[in-house]
Write a protein that holds these residues in place. Structure first.
Motif, PDB file in Angstrom:
ATOM      1  N   PHE A 192       0.832  -1.198   0.000  1.00 51.91           N
ATOM      2  CA  PHE A 192       0.000   0.000   0.000  1.00 51.91           C
ATOM      3  C   PHE A 192       0.868   1.249   0.000  1.00 51.91           C
ATOM      4  O   PHE A 192       1.946   1.274   0.589  1.00 51.91           O
ATOM      5  CB  PHE A 192      -0.917   0.005   1.221  1.00 51.91           C
ATOM      6  N   SER A 193       0.379   2.294  -0.673  1.00 49.98           N
ATOM      7  CA  SER A 193       1.114   3.547  -0.722  1.00 49.98           C
ATOM      8  C   SER A 193       0.140   4.710  -0.850  1.00 49.98           C
ATOM      9  O   SER A 193      -0.869   4.617  -1.562  1.00 49.98           O
ATOM     10  CB  SER A 193       2.078   3.544  -1.916  1.00 49.98           C
ATOM     11  N   GLY A 194       0.429   5.795  -0.144  1.00 50.73           N
ATOM     12  CA  GLY A 194      -0.388   6.997  -0.260  1.00 50.73           C
ATOM     13  C   GLY A 194      -1.590   7.069   0.658  1.00 50.73           C
ATOM     14  O   GLY A 194      -2.376   8.020   0.567  1.00 50.73           O
ATOM     15  N   MET A 215      -9.926  11.147  -1.200  1.00 50.68           N
ATOM     16  CA  MET A 215      -9.057  10.472  -0.245  1.00 50.68           C
ATOM     17  C   MET A 215      -9.823   9.779   0.872  1.00 50.68           C
ATOM     18  O   MET A 215      -9.212   9.152   1.744  1.00 50.68           O
ATOM     19  CB  MET A 215      -8.071  11.467   0.349  1.00 50.68           C
ATOM     20  N   ALA A 216     -11.143   9.874   0.855  1.00 50.97           N
ATOM     21  CA  ALA A 216     -11.942   9.247   1.910  1.00 50.97           C
ATOM     22  C   ALA A 216     -11.751   7.726   1.915  1.00 50.97           C
ATOM     23  O   ALA A 216     -11.878   7.070   2.962  1.00 50.97           O
ATOM     24  CB  ALA A 216     -13.415   9.587   1.721  1.00 50.97           C
ATOM     25  N   PRO A 228      -3.985   5.761  -4.169  1.00 54.17           N
ATOM     26  CA  PRO A 228      -4.897   6.721  -4.787  1.00 54.17           C
ATOM     27  C   PRO A 228      -4.482   7.012  -6.223  1.00 54.17           C
ATOM     28  O   PRO A 228      -3.290   6.946  -6.557  1.00 54.17           O
ATOM     29  CB  PRO A 228      -4.747   7.969  -3.904  1.00 54.17           C
ATOM     30  N   ALA A 229      -5.438   7.353  -7.049  1.00 61.51           N
ATOM     31  CA  ALA A 229      -5.180   7.521  -8.480  1.00 61.51           C
ATOM     32  C   ALA A 229      -4.116   8.569  -8.779  1.00 61.51           C
ATOM     33  O   ALA A 229      -3.306   8.395  -9.686  1.00 61.51           O
ATOM     34  CB  ALA A 229      -6.476   7.870  -9.199  1.00 61.51           C
ATOM     35  N   VAL A 287      -8.130   1.221  -4.496  1.00 65.07           N
ATOM     36  CA  VAL A 287      -8.650   0.303  -3.487  1.00 65.07           C
ATOM     37  C   VAL A 287      -9.963  -0.338  -3.920  1.00 65.07           C
ATOM     38  O   VAL A 287     -10.351  -1.400  -3.407  1.00 65.07           O
ATOM     39  CB  VAL A 287      -8.810   1.049  -2.131  1.00 65.07           C
ATOM     40  N   ASP A 288     -10.651   0.261  -4.899  1.00 64.02           N
ATOM     41  CA  ASP A 288     -11.901  -0.329  -5.395  1.00 64.02           C
ATOM     42  C   ASP A 288     -11.668  -1.707  -5.998  1.00 64.02           C
ATOM     43  O   ASP A 288     -12.585  -2.535  -6.032  1.00 64.02           O
ATOM     44  CB  ASP A 288     -12.555   0.586  -6.434  1.00 64.02           C
ATOM     45  N   TRP A 289     -10.468  -1.952  -6.493  1.00 67.42           N
ATOM     46  CA  TRP A 289     -10.167  -3.274  -7.042  1.00 67.42           C
ATOM     47  C   TRP A 289     -10.288  -4.347  -5.962  1.00 67.42           C
ATOM     48  O   TRP A 289     -10.819  -5.434  -6.206  1.00 67.42           O
ATOM     49  CB  TRP A 289      -8.752  -3.287  -7.623  1.00 67.42           C
TER      50      TRP A 289
END
Length: 257
Positions: free
Chosen positions: A69-71, A81-82, A123-124, A144-146
């Motif tokens: 994970f990053s960001g 960012m929520a 995040p994108a 994270v939706d993936w």
């Protein structure tokens, strides 16, 4: 006694099979070296059948994701960012484990990207050293939706609609020169950009930092620089865009240098 006899017969059969396989293997190698053969011999037919079986099996197998994970952070007022708070990260990690994936917990918040990682969850618009390293080394960078949608589906879904994966490395075998202004600016601001440049160019980009401007393919500069050269020149911000562009398709991207 009967067991010993039976065991001896099996060993003998195995040895014969090994000899036969070895003979076929050598014939396949010999035939592969000759491109003038117009017909397929039984050995080559066997090889073709094995290739088909191997390809069919490979399509059915999907490597277990190894994610990092990053960001993710707290305190951002951005609505985007929520989904990337520290709590959301913990929840995402639980879903990865539930799906059978692996999580690489890097010690001391290391900026390095481990070679075993297959997916960086970020995040994108995040441009961290990890996401830049992932872009240079062909790893998936997904939102994270993936993970959320895979959890709903009960198995890993296709990554393409959720992120980005580059199939080329724009720094491969490139010689990069860091201008004096670039080095001085990084030192005065203490932003670590010289170290980050070396990490991304040499460790992940398979390029090399050089001390000679004339031999360089790419030059890192600041707004104050006037190198008087027709070489590729990037400020740090331009370099980040070059490695991991913000405007990109949501499928796998293959771009030429």
């Amino acid at each position: 006694y009967q067991r010993r006899v039976h065991g001896g017969q099996l060993n003998s059969q195995l040895m014969e099979k090994e000899k036969e396989i070895s003979k076929y293997h050598q014939q396949i190698i010999d035939e592969s070296k000759s491109e003038s053969r117009a017909t397929l011999t039984p050995v080559r037919c066997l090889k073709r059948e094995l290739d088909v079986v191997t390809e069919s099996t490979a399509k059915k197998l999907k490597l277990t994701p190894i994610v990092t994970f990053s960001g993710f952070r707290d305190g951002s007022k951005s609505a985007d960012m929520a989904k990337y708070t520290l709590k959301a990260k913990t929840e995402a990690m639980e879903k990865v484990s539930k799906l059978g994936g692996h999580i690489l917990r890097e010690e001391n918040h290391s900026e390095r990207l481990d070679s075993s990682v297959t997916h960086v969850i970020s995040p994108a618009n995040a441009r961290t050293i990890k996401t830049l390293a992932a872009a240079l080394t062909g790893r998936w960078i997904v939102g994270v939706d993936w993970i959320t949608d895979s959890n709903t589906n009960g198995s890993w879904v296709d990554e393409s609609p959720y992120g980005y994966r580059s199939l080329t490395n724009p720094l491969n075998e490139q010689k990069v020169y860091l201008s004096e202004n670039f080095r001085n600016s990084a030192q005065s601001q203490n932003n670590g950009r010289v170290q980050h440049a070396k990490l991304l160019v040499e460790d992940y980009g398979q390029g090399v930092i050089v001390d000679d401007l004339q031999s360089a393919d790419i030059v890192f500069v600041t707004q104050k620089d006037d190198c008087g050269t027709d070489k590729k020149r990037f400020t740090w911000e331009q370099f980040i865009e070059y490695v991991f562009p913000k405007t990109k398709p949501t499928r796998v991207l293959s771009q030429k240098n």
